[in-house]
Design a protein around this motif. Structure first.
Motif, short mmCIF file in Angstrom:
data_model
loop_
_atom_site.label_atom_id
_atom_site.label_comp_id
_atom_site.label_asym_id
_atom_site.label_seq_id
_atom_site.Cartn_x
_atom_site.Cartn_y
_atom_site.Cartn_z
N ASP A 109 0.81 -1.22 0.00
CA ASP A 109 0.00 0.00 0.00
C ASP A 109 0.85 1.28 0.00
O ASP A 109 0.33 2.38 0.22
CB ASP A 109 -0.92 0.02 1.23
CG ASP A 109 -2.02 -1.03 1.13
OD1 ASP A 109 -2.37 -1.43 0.00
OD2 ASP A 109 -2.51 -1.48 2.19
N LEU A 110 2.13 1.14 -0.25
CA LEU A 110 3.01 2.30 -0.35
C LEU A 110 2.59 3.18 -1.51
O LEU A 110 2.32 2.69 -2.61
CB LEU A 110 4.45 1.83 -0.55
CG LEU A 110 5.54 2.89 -0.75
CD1 LEU A 110 5.79 3.65 0.54
CD2 LEU A 110 6.83 2.23 -1.24
N ASN A 111 2.52 4.49 -1.29
CA ASN A 111 2.19 5.43 -2.35
C ASN A 111 3.46 5.73 -3.14
O ASN A 111 4.28 6.56 -2.75
CB ASN A 111 1.60 6.72 -1.77
CG ASN A 111 1.06 7.64 -2.85
OD1 ASN A 111 1.47 7.58 -4.02
ND2 ASN A 111 0.13 8.51 -2.48
N VAL A 112 3.62 5.05 -4.27
CA VAL A 112 4.84 5.20 -5.05
C VAL A 112 4.90 6.52 -5.80
O VAL A 112 5.94 6.88 -6.36
CB VAL A 112 5.02 4.03 -6.03
CG1 VAL A 112 5.08 2.71 -5.29
CG2 VAL A 112 3.91 4.01 -7.08
N GLU A 113 3.80 7.26 -5.80
CA GLU A 113 3.77 8.55 -6.48
C GLU A 113 4.33 9.66 -5.60
O GLU A 113 4.78 10.69 -6.10
CB GLU A 113 2.34 8.91 -6.89
CG GLU A 113 1.69 7.92 -7.84
CD GLU A 113 2.46 7.77 -9.14
OE1 GLU A 113 3.01 8.79 -9.63
OE2 GLU A 113 2.51 6.65 -9.68
N THR A 114 4.29 9.49 -4.30
CA THR A 114 4.71 10.56 -3.40
C THR A 114 6.02 10.27 -2.67
O THR A 114 6.73 11.20 -2.30
CB THR A 114 3.62 10.84 -2.35
OG1 THR A 114 3.36 9.64 -1.60
CG2 THR A 114 2.33 11.29 -3.03
N VAL A 115 6.36 9.01 -2.46
CA VAL A 115 7.57 8.69 -1.72
C VAL A 115 8.80 8.88 -2.63
O VAL A 115 8.72 8.69 -3.84
CB VAL A 115 7.51 7.23 -1.19
CG1 VAL A 115 7.68 6.22 -2.34
CG2 VAL A 115 8.56 7.00 -0.11
N GLU A 116 9.91 9.30 -2.05
CA GLU A 116 11.15 9.46 -2.80
C GLU A 116 11.78 8.09 -3.03
O GLU A 116 12.03 7.34 -2.08
CB GLU A 116 12.13 10.35 -2.03
CG GLU A 116 13.42 10.66 -2.78
CD GLU A 116 13.22 11.65 -3.91
OE1 GLU A 116 13.46 11.27 -5.07
OE2 GLU A 116 12.80 12.79 -3.64
N ILE A 117 12.03 7.75 -4.29
CA ILE A 117 12.62 6.46 -4.64
C ILE A 117 14.11 6.65 -4.88
O ILE A 117 14.52 7.31 -5.84
CB ILE A 117 11.94 5.85 -5.87
CG1 ILE A 117 10.44 5.65 -5.60
CG2 ILE A 117 12.59 4.52 -6.24
CD1 ILE A 117 9.64 5.22 -6.83
N LEU A 118 14.93 6.10 -4.02
CA LEU A 118 16.38 6.29 -4.09
C LEU A 118 17.04 5.32 -5.06
O LEU A 118 18.18 5.55 -5.49
CB LEU A 118 17.00 6.12 -2.70
CG LEU A 118 16.39 6.95 -1.57
CD1 LEU A 118 17.11 6.70 -0.27
CD2 LEU A 118 16.41 8.43 -1.92
N GLY A 119 16.36 4.25 -5.38
CA GLY A 119 16.89 3.25 -6.30
C GLY A 119 15.81 2.23 -6.57
O GLY A 119 15.05 1.89 -5.66
N ASN A 120 15.75 1.74 -7.79
CA ASN A 120 14.67 0.83 -8.17
C ASN A 120 15.16 -0.56 -8.53
O ASN A 120 14.36 -1.44 -8.84
CB ASN A 120 13.89 1.42 -9.36
CG ASN A 120 12.49 0.87 -9.49
OD1 ASN A 120 11.69 0.95 -8.55
ND2 ASN A 120 12.18 0.30 -10.64
N VAL A 121 16.49 -0.76 -8.48
CA VAL A 121 17.07 -2.07 -8.79
C VAL A 121 18.23 -2.32 -7.83
O VAL A 121 18.70 -1.42 -7.14
CB VAL A 121 17.58 -2.14 -10.24
CG1 VAL A 121 16.43 -2.00 -11.23
CG2 VAL A 121 18.64 -1.09 -10.51
N TRP A 122 18.69 -3.58 -7.82
CA TRP A 122 19.84 -3.94 -6.99
C TRP A 122 21.04 -3.07 -7.35
O TRP A 122 21.34 -2.86 -8.52
CB TRP A 122 20.17 -5.42 -7.21
CG TRP A 122 21.37 -5.89 -6.46
CD1 TRP A 122 22.68 -5.80 -6.84
CD2 TRP A 122 21.39 -6.54 -5.18
NE1 TRP A 122 23.52 -6.34 -5.90
CE2 TRP A 122 22.75 -6.81 -4.86
CE3 TRP A 122 20.39 -6.93 -4.29
CZ2 TRP A 122 23.12 -7.45 -3.69
CZ3 TRP A 122 20.78 -7.57 -3.11
CH2 TRP A 122 22.12 -7.82 -2.82
#
Length: 343
Positions: free
Chosen positions: A106-119
């Motif tokens: 249920d994480l809001n991926v539109e608002t949270v800061e994504i620091l990395g999306n892969v290993w």
């Protein structure tokens, strides 16, 4: 459980040390302006502490209000009611089409800061700019922080205290309990209806697995992951979810020639039929081959469970919360009830 490539990397990860680490001020100077280095204001809640699974007591003058976590951890903490404190995540969060990765819950991926999306991807600059007060992630091997890159960990870890929770070699209920305890320490209300309902659903799902095994005895289950060159058979003595399934009575194949870390046995596709099974749990992550990809593998098509259409998706890195794990148990119970002996 880590995927095959990640597990190989994981086994080579060194111990986290504080020696030789540059000062916080020096690190932040290379990441942006001094403004980004200012700590977030205290929430005035009084002293806070938590002892993680490295036996390290993390302390702060007040409860951390700016938490950065591995995506699956963030989703678990949200399940326990801790959504407003999560400011950043790292790990698979968005799929290629922009939709949320299943691990995000249920994480809001539109608002949270994504620091990395892969290993291996973790933006130090973005992390510093968030003014983090706590970093949280899984720990599959001692002192190895999941998805915190080895090559930059000595710059990442001084920026905020870190908490690591063991997610291997213990049954799945243990990390769930530990993340619940962490969430509660950070202000979550574990008596909230959302949480208690999820716990009741989890308990009912666990009982459903027990009853499915009793109603349909002798079903042998194999948990696996496919890559273009190798077929990986997972070890229920290490993988926390498989360990718990076995405790519930599920007969899970135990591989015998284990790779480093003991997470799995790597077989050539010619030997994919080495371990007979009636039901296959297939790693459903984007990093692993899916059924449509496996049609080109003749030995896969020849497996009795595949011929009988007794293959079910498997979340190889579970979301360690009652809400996240209950569906896994429900799906497993249904698959065992429906399975027939074919091996």
């Amino acid at each position: 459980m880590p995927d095959a490539l990640s597990a190989r990397r994981l086994s080579r990860r060194g111990l986290l040390t504080a020696g030789g680490v540059a000062t916080l001020a020096t690190l932040l100077a290379g990441c942006g302006t001094d403004d980004t280095a200012k700590p977030a204001a205290s929430n005035g809640g009084g002293p806070w502490s938590f002892t993680d699974d490295r036996a390290r007591k993390v302390e702060a003058a007040a409860r951390p209000t700016r938490v950065v976590a591995f995506t699956g951890v963030a989703a678990a903490l949200i399940d326990f009611g801790l959504d407003k404190r999560l400011v950043g995540v790292f790990g698979e969060t968005r799929r290629a089409d922009g939709t949320a990765d299943p691990q995000a819950g249920d994480l809001n991926v539109e608002t949270v800061e994504i620091l990395g999306n892969v290993w291996g991807e973790f933006s130090l600059e973005k992390y510093a700019a968030l003014r983090p007060e706590l970093l949280v992630t899984h720990m599959y091997d001692p002192d190895a922080l999941w998805y915190v890159p080895d090559e930059s960990k000595d710059k990442i870890l001084p920026l905020a205290p870190s908490v690591a929770i063991t997610t291997a070699r213990v049954p799945m209920t243990k990390p769930i309990e530990r993340y619940a305890a962490l969430a509660e320490s950070l202000g979550a209300d574990l008596s909230a209806k959302k949480v208690t309902d999820a716990k009741a659903r989890f308990d009912a799902a666990a009982e459903a697995v027990r009853q499915a095994v009793k109603a349909n005895p002798g079903i042998r289950v194999l948990a696996c992951s496919g890559s273009p060159d190798l077929f990986y058979v997972s070890n229920p003595k290490v993988s926390t979810d498989l360990m718990y399934f076995a405790e519930l009575g599920v007969d899970i194949v135990v591989p015998t020639k284990l790779e480093a870390g003991d997470y799995f046995e790597a077989l050539s596709w010619e030997n994919a039929g080495r371990f007979p099974a009636d039901l296959i749990l297939l790693d459903n992550r984007g990093t692993a081959l899916q059924p449509k990809d496996l049609t080109a593998k003749p030995t896969w098509q020849q497996l009795p469970a595949v011929k009988a259409n007794q293959v079910t998706p498997w979340d190889a890195v579970p979301r360690f919360s009652y809400a996240g794990s209950a569906p896994l148990l429900e799906n497993l119970a249904a698959a065992i009830r429906a399975a027939k002996k074919v091996s």
